[in-house]
Design a protein around this motif. Structure first.
Motif, PDB file in Angstrom:
ATOM      1  N   VAL A 227       0.840  -1.204   0.000  1.00 17.19           N
ATOM      2  CA  VAL A 227       0.000   0.000   0.000  1.00 17.19           C
ATOM      3  C   VAL A 227       0.869   1.245   0.000  1.00 17.19           C
ATOM      4  O   VAL A 227       0.659   2.197  -0.758  1.00 17.19           O
ATOM      5  N   ILE A 228       1.887   1.272   0.878  1.00 18.34           N
ATOM      6  CA  ILE A 228       2.767   2.436   0.969  1.00 18.34           C
ATOM      7  C   ILE A 228       3.529   2.634  -0.343  1.00 18.34           C
ATOM      8  O   ILE A 228       3.700   3.758  -0.819  1.00 18.34           O
ATOM      9  N   GLN A 229       3.972   1.518  -0.949  1.00 22.99           N
ATOM     10  CA  GLN A 229       4.724   1.624  -2.197  1.00 22.99           C
ATOM     11  C   GLN A 229       3.863   2.239  -3.306  1.00 22.99           C
ATOM     12  O   GLN A 229       4.288   3.170  -3.994  1.00 22.99           O
ATOM     13  N   SER A 232       3.027   5.943  -2.554  1.00 22.61           N
ATOM     14  CA  SER A 232       4.159   6.848  -2.784  1.00 22.61           C
ATOM     15  C   SER A 232       4.362   7.115  -4.271  1.00 22.61           C
ATOM     16  O   SER A 232       4.930   8.136  -4.647  1.00 22.61           O
ATOM     17  N   GLN A 233       3.867   6.193  -5.121  1.00 21.38           N
ATOM     18  CA  GLN A 233       3.961   6.379  -6.569  1.00 21.38           C
ATOM     19  C   GLN A 233       2.731   7.087  -7.141  1.00 21.38           C
ATOM     20  O   GLN A 233       2.642   7.308  -8.340  1.00 21.38           O
ATOM     21  N   GLY A 234       1.776   7.423  -6.250  1.00 23.69           N
ATOM     22  CA  GLY A 234       0.562   8.067  -6.710  1.00 23.69           C
ATOM     23  C   GLY A 234      -0.439   7.118  -7.347  1.00 23.69           C
ATOM     24  O   GLY A 234      -1.418   7.553  -7.953  1.00 23.69           O
ATOM     25  N   ARG A 235      -0.241   5.818  -7.173  1.00 22.32           N
ATOM     26  CA  ARG A 235      -1.142   4.820  -7.771  1.00 22.32           C
ATOM     27  C   ARG A 235      -2.233   4.461  -6.758  1.00 22.32           C
ATOM     28  O   ARG A 235      -2.317   3.360  -6.241  1.00 22.32           O
ATOM     29  N   TYR A 236      -3.084   5.435  -6.505  1.00 27.21           N
ATOM     30  CA  TYR A 236      -4.117   5.254  -5.484  1.00 27.21           C
ATOM     31  C   TYR A 236      -5.175   4.245  -5.908  1.00 27.21           C
ATOM     32  O   TYR A 236      -5.818   3.633  -5.055  1.00 27.21           O
ATOM     33  N   GLU A 237      -5.371   4.094  -7.224  1.00 26.84           N
ATOM     34  CA  GLU A 237      -6.373   3.138  -7.676  1.00 26.84           C
ATOM     35  C   GLU A 237      -5.992   1.706  -7.317  1.00 26.84           C
ATOM     36  O   GLU A 237      -6.853   0.812  -7.314  1.00 26.84           O
ATOM     37  N   VAL A 238      -4.719   1.469  -7.008  1.00 26.47           N
ATOM     38  CA  VAL A 238      -4.269   0.154  -6.560  1.00 26.47           C
ATOM     39  C   VAL A 238      -4.141   0.129  -5.035  1.00 26.47           C
ATOM     40  O   VAL A 238      -4.523  -0.842  -4.385  1.00 26.47           O
ATOM     41  N   ALA A 239      -3.624   1.215  -4.465  1.00 25.25           N
ATOM     42  CA  ALA A 239      -3.376   1.257  -3.020  1.00 25.25           C
ATOM     43  C   ALA A 239      -4.659   1.158  -2.217  1.00 25.25           C
ATOM     44  O   ALA A 239      -4.730   0.420  -1.216  1.00 25.25           O
ATOM     45  N   VAL A 240      -5.695   1.882  -2.622  1.00 22.91           N
ATOM     46  CA  VAL A 240      -6.936   1.905  -1.838  1.00 22.91           C
ATOM     47  C   VAL A 240      -7.619   0.543  -1.801  1.00 22.91           C
ATOM     48  O   VAL A 240      -7.973   0.054  -0.718  1.00 22.91           O
ATOM     49  N   PRO A 241      -7.835  -0.150  -2.949  1.00 27.78           N
ATOM     50  CA  PRO A 241      -8.454  -1.482  -2.869  1.00 27.78           C
ATOM     51  C   PRO A 241      -7.637  -2.478  -2.058  1.00 27.78           C
ATOM     52  O   PRO A 241      -8.198  -3.309  -1.348  1.00 27.78           O
ATOM     53  N   PRO A 259      -5.990  -4.069  17.331  1.00 25.88           N
ATOM     54  CA  PRO A 259      -4.934  -3.105  16.992  1.00 25.88           C
ATOM     55  C   PRO A 259      -4.500  -3.146  15.535  1.00 25.88           C
ATOM     56  O   PRO A 259      -4.170  -2.103  14.955  1.00 25.88           O
ATOM     57  N   ASP A 260      -4.493  -4.337  14.924  1.00 28.75           N
ATOM     58  CA  ASP A 260      -4.084  -4.423  13.520  1.00 28.75           C
ATOM     59  C   ASP A 260      -5.081  -3.705  12.611  1.00 28.75           C
ATOM     60  O   ASP A 260      -4.705  -3.128  11.589  1.00 28.75           O
ATOM     61  N   VAL A 261      -6.366  -3.752  12.972  1.00 29.56           N
ATOM     62  CA  VAL A 261      -7.374  -3.017  12.204  1.00 29.56           C
ATOM     63  C   VAL A 261      -7.092  -1.519  12.295  1.00 29.56           C
ATOM     64  O   VAL A 261      -7.180  -0.785  11.299  1.00 29.56           O
ATOM     65  N   ALA A 262      -6.732  -1.046  13.498  1.00 23.84           N
ATOM     66  CA  ALA A 262      -6.392   0.370  13.671  1.00 23.84           C
ATOM     67  C   ALA A 262      -5.181   0.746  12.811  1.00 23.84           C
ATOM     68  O   ALA A 262      -5.122   1.847  12.246  1.00 23.84           O
ATOM     69  N   THR A 263      -4.219  -0.168  12.711  1.00 25.83           N
ATOM     70  CA  THR A 263      -3.039   0.094  11.885  1.00 25.83           C
ATOM     71  C   THR A 263      -3.429   0.324  10.430  1.00 25.83           C
ATOM     72  O   THR A 263      -3.009   1.302   9.793  1.00 25.83           O
ATOM     73  N   MET A 264      -4.258  -0.561   9.879  1.00 27.76           N
ATOM     74  CA  MET A 264      -4.658  -0.411   8.489  1.00 27.76           C
ATOM     75  C   MET A 264      -5.564   0.799   8.292  1.00 27.76           C
ATOM     76  O   MET A 264      -5.530   1.442   7.237  1.00 27.76           O
ATOM     77  N   LEU A 265      -6.367   1.133   9.301  1.00 27.67           N
ATOM     78  CA  LEU A 265      -7.190   2.341   9.212  1.00 27.67           C
ATOM     79  C   LEU A 265      -6.307   3.579   9.097  1.00 27.67           C
ATOM     80  O   LEU A 265      -6.602   4.511   8.340  1.00 27.67           O
ATOM     81  N   ASN A 266      -5.209   3.594   9.863  1.00 26.25           N
ATOM     82  CA  ASN A 266      -4.267   4.707   9.781  1.00 26.25           C
ATOM     83  C   ASN A 266      -3.664   4.813   8.395  1.00 26.25           C
ATOM     84  O   ASN A 266      -3.548   5.898   7.818  1.00 26.25           O
ATOM     85  N   ILE A 267      -3.250   3.686   7.845  1.00 26.05           N
ATOM     86  CA  ILE A 267      -2.624   3.697   6.520  1.00 26.05           C
ATOM     87  C   ILE A 267      -3.613   4.205   5.471  1.00 26.05           C
ATOM     88  O   ILE A 267      -3.290   5.077   4.659  1.00 26.05           O
ATOM     89  N   LEU A 268      -4.842   3.673   5.495  1.00 23.34           N
ATOM     90  CA  LEU A 268      -5.845   4.105   4.520  1.00 23.34           C
ATOM     91  C   LEU A 268      -6.156   5.584   4.692  1.00 23.34           C
ATOM     92  O   LEU A 268      -6.363   6.314   3.714  1.00 23.34           O
ATOM     93  N   ALA A 269      -6.176   6.060   5.938  1.00 24.09           N
ATOM     94  CA  ALA A 269      -6.441   7.479   6.191  1.00 24.09           C
ATOM     95  C   ALA A 269      -5.354   8.354   5.563  1.00 24.09           C
ATOM     96  O   ALA A 269      -5.643   9.405   4.973  1.00 24.09           O
ATOM     97  N   LEU A 270      -4.089   7.923   5.679  1.00 25.72           N
ATOM     98  CA  LEU A 270      -3.001   8.705   5.099  1.00 25.72           C
ATOM     99  C   LEU A 270      -3.083   8.718   3.569  1.00 25.72           C
ATOM    100  O   LEU A 270      -2.759   9.717   2.923  1.00 25.72           O
ATOM    101  N   VAL A 271      -3.525   7.593   2.989  1.00 25.54           N
ATOM    102  CA  VAL A 271      -3.703   7.548   1.529  1.00 25.54           C
ATOM    103  C   VAL A 271      -4.813   8.508   1.107  1.00 25.54           C
ATOM    104  O   VAL A 271      -4.678   9.257   0.136  1.00 25.54           O
ATOM    105  N   TYR A 272      -5.917   8.483   1.854  1.00 25.71           N
ATOM    106  CA  TYR A 272      -7.013   9.411   1.560  1.00 25.71           C
ATOM    107  C   TYR A 272      -6.563  10.862   1.723  1.00 25.71           C
ATOM    108  O   TYR A 272      -6.954  11.742   0.958  1.00 25.71           O
ATOM    109  N   ARG A 273      -5.747  11.121   2.750  1.00 26.03           N
ATOM    110  CA  ARG A 273      -5.270  12.483   2.973  1.00 26.03           C
ATOM    111  C   ARG A 273      -4.442  12.969   1.790  1.00 26.03           C
ATOM    112  O   ARG A 273      -4.557  14.116   1.351  1.00 26.03           O
ATOM    113  N   ASP A 274      -3.602  12.075   1.243  1.00 29.19           N
ATOM    114  CA  ASP A 274      -2.800  12.454   0.080  1.00 29.19           C
ATOM    115  C   ASP A 274      -3.682  12.742  -1.133  1.00 29.19           C
ATOM    116  O   ASP A 274      -3.261  13.452  -2.055  1.00 29.19           O
ATOM    117  N   GLN A 275      -4.888  12.172  -1.157  1.00 26.49           N
ATOM    118  CA  GLN A 275      -5.826  12.431  -2.247  1.00 26.49           C
ATOM    119  C   GLN A 275      -6.739  13.614  -1.949  1.00 26.49           C
ATOM    120  O   GLN A 275      -7.672  13.874  -2.696  1.00 26.49           O
TER     121      GLN A 275
END
Length: 513
Positions: A227-229, A232-241, A259-275
């Motif tokens: 997801v992070i990779q 970072s390349q701007g390929r949100y159409e792949v990262a979000v799904p 806690p692992d669900v919270a971790t992925m929620l954080n990651i998805l939130a950062l992706v959304y923020r970049d969008q």
């Protein structure tokens, strides 16, 4: 008997006549009534016919046997007609049932046609609205292209205009975040969310694993890195799904409050923020915060990381007052868990200083930056990249207050330290770039054609050491020189900054902060 039959027939004909003016349901009801009457009449006829048959069989030669036989024949014919009437009635009932079914199907089809017409009209409206939006967007894009060309032209002119340097500086901060002296103040600060998949982890982030507090499963870590990779390349159409799939799997196997669900929620939130999907990102971060507070405790470092990310989100939206208490709470947690002199505490102090700076609370800004600087220098050493960044940030705060002397001292410290790390101790033949710039300023009137910058050596190559901070410092000190009327010195530093950026963009130097 014949009179009764004739009377029945007359009534039947009259009923049929009246039935032609009735509804289909009424016709079926009357037909059932007639069927019942015919069945009763048929039973009566069968009873009479049975009695006649028994009379004929009991007497061998009754005197009126012919009359009785004639009556039996008449009854039999009447009974046959009754049976025929019953058959016709059954056919009528079956036909009525079929007609009802056909009518129901017809009504159903009419309803479907009406619904399809409504949907078609709605789709036509949507298409027309979408076409209008598309046309408006195309016009907006064309206008933005024209505005961009105009701004580029104005920027070219303003580069030579010392009187409007401040305006140019302000525009650059808005247009290019890589030029912002405080661009690193709002990092993605979720340790277990932003493992070193995008770049090597600097020493100031060695405590990242403390923020996690639990081992991330291998499957989750793989998805997390992917997801992070892609993000970072701007390929949100792949990262979000990918991130959503990981969330769905985790919630099925471990439940939502994990806690692992919270971790992925954080990651998805950062992706959304970049969008720039700030509302969705805020909802996810609040959900992750609630899970971590419930499962890890309110004073866990991972809770502080989520609080900081939420504060960053509000800060990017300009909601500094809402972000400040979140940032302060994250600071309190880190001070309590990690200690007051931990590098992560200094990182939080930098973020809090920026929030206060945007609200004009400069006394607090200076206090937070100075404390962060003291932590970095004590714990990580004077050559740590965070030391230069924090000095640059503090100098920018001084600039905003008009404290040019204090800002100039800090900028020179950053450039001097970068030069010493690259070229060794300072002496008469080994001068930092700011000394070179000031000498050129002093000698500009003595020698009309001053020596080209290349004769001073390739100092600009030193920008490969902590290049983003050094390049920013060069530009900021150049802007400060312009405000002081030192245009030759300003151009020297700006030229160095431009060379540093070009070399960094072409990948000539691989060492990054």
């Amino acid at each position: 008997m014949s009179k009764a039959i004739n009377s029945y027939r007359i009534k039947k004909i009259e009923n049929i006549g009246r039935m032609t003016a009735l509804t289909q349901e009424e016709v079926a009801t009357h037909t059932r009534t007639v069927v019942q009457g015919l069945e009763a009449l048929r039973n009566e006829h069968n009873s009479i016919l049975s009695g006649i048959s028994s009379t004929l069989s009991s007497a061998h030669h009754p005197p009126d046997s012919n009359v009785i036989a004639e009556k039996a024949g008449i009854l039999q014919r009447s009974l046959d007609q009754i049976e025929l009437g019953l058959s016709e009635a059954q056919i009528m009932l079956a036909l009525a049932s079929h007609l009802q079914t056909v009518e129901a199907e017809k009504q159903k089809l009419r309803a479907q046609v009406r619904r399809l017409c409504q949907e078609n009209a709605w789709l036509r409206d949507e298409l027309a609205s979408t076409q209008q939006k598309l046309q408006a967007s195309e016009q907006h894009v064309a206008q933005l292209e024209e505005d961009k060309k105009h701004l580029e032209f104005m920027s070219t002119i303003k580069k030579y205009d010392a009187d409007v340097q401040d305006s140019e500086s302000s525009m650059e901060e808005k247009k290019d975040k890589s030029d912002d002296p405080v661009v690193d103040l709002f990092p993605d600060d979720d340790a277990d969310d932003r493992a070193a998949a995008m770049s090597p982890t600097p020493p100031s982030q060695f405590a990242q694993q403390v923020n996690a507090g639990y081992e991330i499963p291998a499957r989750l870590r793989t998805l997390h890195n992917l997801v992070i990779q892609y993000a970072s390349q701007g390929r949100y159409e792949v990262a979000v799904p990918l991130c959503k799939q990981a969330l769905e799997d985790l919630e099925k196997t471990s439940g939502h409050d994990h806690p692992d669900v919270a971790t992925m929620l954080n990651i998805l939130a950062l992706v959304y923020r970049d969008q720039n999907k700030y509302k969705e990102a805020a909802n996810l971060l609040n959900d992750a915060l609630a899970i971590r507070e419930k499962t890890l405790g309110e004073n866990h470092p991972a809770v502080a990381a989520t609080l900081n990310n939420l504060a960053v989100l509000y800060g990017k939206r300009g909601k500094y007052k809402e972000a400040e208490p979140l940032c302060k709470r994250a600071l309190e947690i880190r001070e309590k868990v990690l200690g007051r002199d931990h590098p992560d505490v200094a990182k939080q102090l930098n973020n809090l200083a920026l929030l206060c700076q945007n609200q004009g609370k400069y006394e607090e800004v200076e206090r937070y930056y100075q404390r962060a600087l003291e932590i970095y220098e004590t714990k990580l050493g004077p050559d740590d990249p965070n030391v230069a960044k924090t000095k640059n940030n503090l100098a920018s705060a001084y600039l905003k207050q008009g404290k040019y002397k204090e800002a100039e001292i800090l900028y020179k410290q950053v450039l001097t330290r970068a030069h010493e790390r690259e070229f060794g101790a300072i002496d008469g033949d080994n001068k930092p770039i700011w000394q070179v710039a000031e000498e050129r300023e002093e000698n500009k009137n003595k020698v009309k054609d001053s020596a080209p910058y290349g004769e001073y050596g390739g100092w600009h190559k030193a920008a490969k050491v902590d290049s983003p901070t050094v390049t920013t410092t060069l530009k900021n000190l150049g802007a400060l020189y312009r405000r002081q009327g030192k245009y030759e010195a300003a151009e020297t530093l700006e030229d160095c900054a431009i060379r540093s950026r070009k070399e960094n963009e072409t990948g000539k130097f691989s060492v990054r902060s």
